[in-house]
Every structure is written in C-alpha cells, then in structure tokens.
Write a protein that holds these residues in place. Structure first.
Motif, PDB file in Angstrom:
ATOM      1  N   LYS A  34     -26.029   0.346  23.186  1.00 21.49           N
ATOM      2  CA  LYS A  34     -26.620  -0.949  22.837  1.00 21.49           C
ATOM      3  C   LYS A  34     -27.157  -1.630  24.097  1.00 21.49           C
ATOM      4  CE  LYS A  34     -23.507  -1.781  18.971  1.00 21.49           C
ATOM      5  NZ  LYS A  34     -22.489  -2.672  18.399  1.00 21.49           N
ATOM      6  N   GLY A  35     -28.183  -2.460  23.910  1.00 22.65           N
ATOM      7  CA  GLY A  35     -28.647  -3.329  24.977  1.00 22.65           C
ATOM      8  C   GLY A  35     -29.380  -2.659  26.117  1.00 22.65           C
ATOM      9  N   MET A  36     -29.972  -1.496  25.895  1.00 22.83           N
ATOM     10  CA  MET A  36     -30.633  -0.757  26.968  1.00 22.83           C
ATOM     11  C   MET A  36     -32.143  -1.011  27.042  1.00 22.83           C
ATOM     12  SD  MET A  36     -28.078   0.713  28.393  1.00 22.83           S
ATOM     13  CE  MET A  36     -28.881   1.851  29.476  1.00 22.83           C
ATOM     14  N   ALA A  37     -32.625  -2.032  26.327  1.00 21.46           N
ATOM     15  CA  ALA A  37     -34.061  -2.347  26.345  1.00 21.46           C
ATOM     16  C   ALA A  37     -34.260  -3.849  26.549  1.00 21.46           C
ATOM     17  CB  ALA A  37     -34.720  -1.868  25.061  1.00 21.46           C
ATOM     18  N   PRO A  38     -33.859  -4.367  27.719  1.00 21.97           N
ATOM     19  CA  PRO A  38     -33.948  -5.809  27.927  1.00 21.97           C
ATOM     20  C   PRO A  38     -35.379  -6.352  27.989  1.00 21.97           C
ATOM     21  CG  PRO A  38     -33.316  -4.715  29.964  1.00 21.97           C
ATOM     22  CD  PRO A  38     -33.283  -3.676  28.872  1.00 21.97           C
ATOM     23  N   GLU A  63     -34.945   1.697  27.340  1.00 23.34           N
ATOM     24  CA  GLU A  63     -34.641   2.935  26.616  1.00 23.34           C
ATOM     25  C   GLU A  63     -34.962   2.676  25.151  1.00 23.34           C
ATOM     26  OE1 GLU A  63     -33.810   5.899  24.535  1.00 23.34           O
ATOM     27  OE2 GLU A  63     -32.159   4.479  24.246  1.00 23.34           O
ATOM     28  N   VAL A  64     -35.849   3.467  24.587  1.00 22.01           N
ATOM     29  CA  VAL A  64     -36.470   3.173  23.297  1.00 22.01           C
ATOM     30  C   VAL A  64     -35.525   3.310  22.106  1.00 22.01           C
ATOM     31  CG1 VAL A  64     -38.327   3.874  21.723  1.00 22.01           C
ATOM     32  CG2 VAL A  64     -38.756   3.731  24.182  1.00 22.01           C
ATOM     33  N   ILE A  65     -34.705   4.345  22.026  1.00 19.08           N
ATOM     34  CA  ILE A  65     -33.836   4.531  20.857  1.00 19.08           C
ATOM     35  C   ILE A  65     -32.819   3.390  20.783  1.00 19.08           C
ATOM     36  CG2 ILE A  65     -32.238   6.072  19.656  1.00 19.08           C
ATOM     37  CD1 ILE A  65     -35.223   7.005  19.739  1.00 19.08           C
ATOM     38  N   SER A  66     -32.269   3.003  21.916  1.00 17.56           N
ATOM     39  CA  SER A  66     -31.368   1.849  21.962  1.00 17.56           C
ATOM     40  C   SER A  66     -32.098   0.590  21.503  1.00 17.56           C
ATOM     41  CB  SER A  66     -30.836   1.657  23.386  1.00 17.56           C
ATOM     42  OG  SER A  66     -30.131   0.441  23.507  1.00 17.56           O
ATOM     43  N   GLY A  67     -33.309   0.376  22.025  1.00 19.26           N
ATOM     44  CA  GLY A  67     -34.071  -0.822  21.678  1.00 19.26           C
ATOM     45  C   GLY A  67     -34.432  -0.880  20.209  1.00 19.26           C
ATOM     46  N   ASP A  70     -31.254  -1.675  18.233  1.00 19.44           N
ATOM     47  CA  ASP A  70     -30.924  -3.105  18.361  1.00 19.44           C
ATOM     48  C   ASP A  70     -31.895  -3.949  17.531  1.00 19.44           C
ATOM     49  OD1 ASP A  70     -28.871  -2.455  20.119  1.00 19.44           O
ATOM     50  OD2 ASP A  70     -29.987  -3.035  21.921  1.00 19.44           O
ATOM     51  N   PHE A  71     -33.183  -3.629  17.593  1.00 20.13           N
ATOM     52  CA  PHE A  71     -34.197  -4.359  16.829  1.00 20.13           C
ATOM     53  C   PHE A  71     -33.891  -4.294  15.330  1.00 20.13           C
ATOM     54  CE2 PHE A  71     -38.130  -4.330  14.364  1.00 20.13           C
ATOM     55  CZ  PHE A  71     -38.693  -5.533  14.746  1.00 20.13           C
ATOM     56  N   ALA A  72     -33.560  -3.092  14.835  1.00 13.75           N
ATOM     57  CA  ALA A  72     -33.249  -2.930  13.407  1.00 13.75           C
ATOM     58  C   ALA A  72     -32.010  -3.734  13.025  1.00 13.75           C
ATOM     59  CB  ALA A  72     -33.059  -1.451  13.080  1.00 13.75           C
ATOM     60  N   ARG A  73     -30.976  -3.727  13.857  1.00 14.15           N
ATOM     61  CA  ARG A  73     -29.765  -4.516  13.568  1.00 14.15           C
ATOM     62  C   ARG A  73     -30.102  -6.005  13.508  1.00 14.15           C
ATOM     63  NH1 ARG A  73     -26.895  -1.199  17.664  1.00 14.15           N
ATOM     64  NH2 ARG A  73     -25.723   0.334  16.496  1.00 14.15           N
ATOM     65  N   GLN A  74     -30.804  -6.493  14.518  1.00 11.26           N
ATOM     66  CA  GLN A  74     -31.089  -7.927  14.618  1.00 11.26           C
ATOM     67  C   GLN A  74     -32.008  -8.410  13.501  1.00 11.26           C
ATOM     68  OE1 GLN A  74     -32.658  -8.027  18.589  1.00 11.26           O
ATOM     69  NE2 GLN A  74     -30.660  -7.656  19.506  1.00 11.26           N
TER      70      GLN A  74
END
Length: 184
Positions: A34-38, A63-67, A70-74
């Motif tokens: 988590k949190g790898m695409a600030p 890092e795109v898969i993390s980002g 995170d985007f989908a969760r948020q």
C-alpha cells in the motif's frame, strides 16, 4: 488421553498456512504493498449512468499496481478495466507456469517504454484485485511482456480507467489463480 485430544483439536482447528512458492517463483497470492504511489493524481473525465471514466497520472518513482489498488479502495471500485502508456525505470513481469501453479519472474531492470498495459479490477473477499499485463520496449527495441507484479514509473504513466457500478467478483480457481466469476 486428554493431551492427545488437545493435540488433535489443535491440528484440526489450526488453519493451513499459505504455501510458499518454490525458489525463484512468485505466488499468485503475493500481497500488494500500500501507499507506493505518492505522486499519483487523477481526474474524473466522464460520467454516465452506471459508469465513470478516470484519467490517472503516475509520476516518477510511483509503483503502479500499488497505486491502482489504493485508487480502487479509495473510490470503492470493484469492476473496472483500463489501458495505459508511458515509461518505467523497472518492472517485475511474470509468466504463469500452470503445472507449478506459480509465476516465473521476468525482471526488467532498465528504462523502458510502456507500449501497452491493459487490465481489470474485480473484488475478492471484499478487496479490489488489480490484474494487469504489460508490454515493455527496452532501449534496443526488443520487448518483454507478461503479468505485471510491479511497474516503477519514470517519468510518467497515463492510465484511462472505466469503472462500472455493477461489481464483479473473483473466485479461486483450481489453478491457484483468482478468476472473475460472472455468476457472482
């Protein structure tokens, strides 16, 4: 006898630990950080009944898969598809070895063009799962492609993602993969 009964109870009640993949392989259940695409930014560019389209921009070092996870969760996305182009400084791609039920890694440790990245997002046990494949062009024009586990951006990656309001769910398949089940 009581000690034996307790031991049997512990063996029966203890959940099985996930199997570690063989050396040099990657598990299909590898967790996503988590949190790898600030530097990731996004904009809603179109909305219609049942569908939203986003432009998502990744910056150097993201890092795109993390980002995307995170985007989908948020944004409460459990059904989407996307395409992307851009460039990366490194990636971890992979090829699924069906008999092994694990992935064989394809590391790309050099600046590359992301010629194409396509994928989808669906839910599994209440969490969004990003499934992506990429084709990368190396400096000499040769390509590497496969399932995308990691993609580290440099300088940018442009993603266009279409999210649908009707969720899709994945189920564990005997191969070890989590596959979309349209009946769910």
């Amino acid at each position: 006898m009581r000690l034996f009964s307790l031991a049997v109870l512990l063996v029966v009640a203890t959940p099985a630990l996930p199997q570690q993949p063989p050396a040099g392989m990657i598990s299909p259940s590898r967790p996503v950080a988590k949190g790898m695409a600030p530097g990731m930014k996004f904009k809603l560019v179109h909305t219609s009944p049942g569908e939203r389209v986003y432009a998502i921009m990744f910056s150097k070092g993201d890092e795109v898969i993390s980002g995307l996870t995170d985007f989908a969760r948020q944004n409460h996305i459990s059904d989407a598809h996307f395409t992307a182009i851009g460039a990366c400084e490194s990636a971890l791609l992979a090829w699924f070895d069906i008999p092994q039920k694990n992935y064989r890694p394809i590391p790309v440790n050099e600046q590359s063009e992301v010629l194409s990245m396509t994928g989808d997002i669906a839910g599994y046990l209440g969490q969004p799962i990003v499934h992506a494949h990429s084709i990368l062009s190396r400096p000499d024009g040769s390509t590497r492609g496969g399932h995308t586990f990691e993609l580290h951006v440099n300088p940018t990656l442009e993603v266009f993602l279409t999210a649908d309001d009707i969720p899709l769910e994945k189920k564990q398949d005997p191969s070890g993969l989590k596959l979309i089940d349209p009946a769910e």
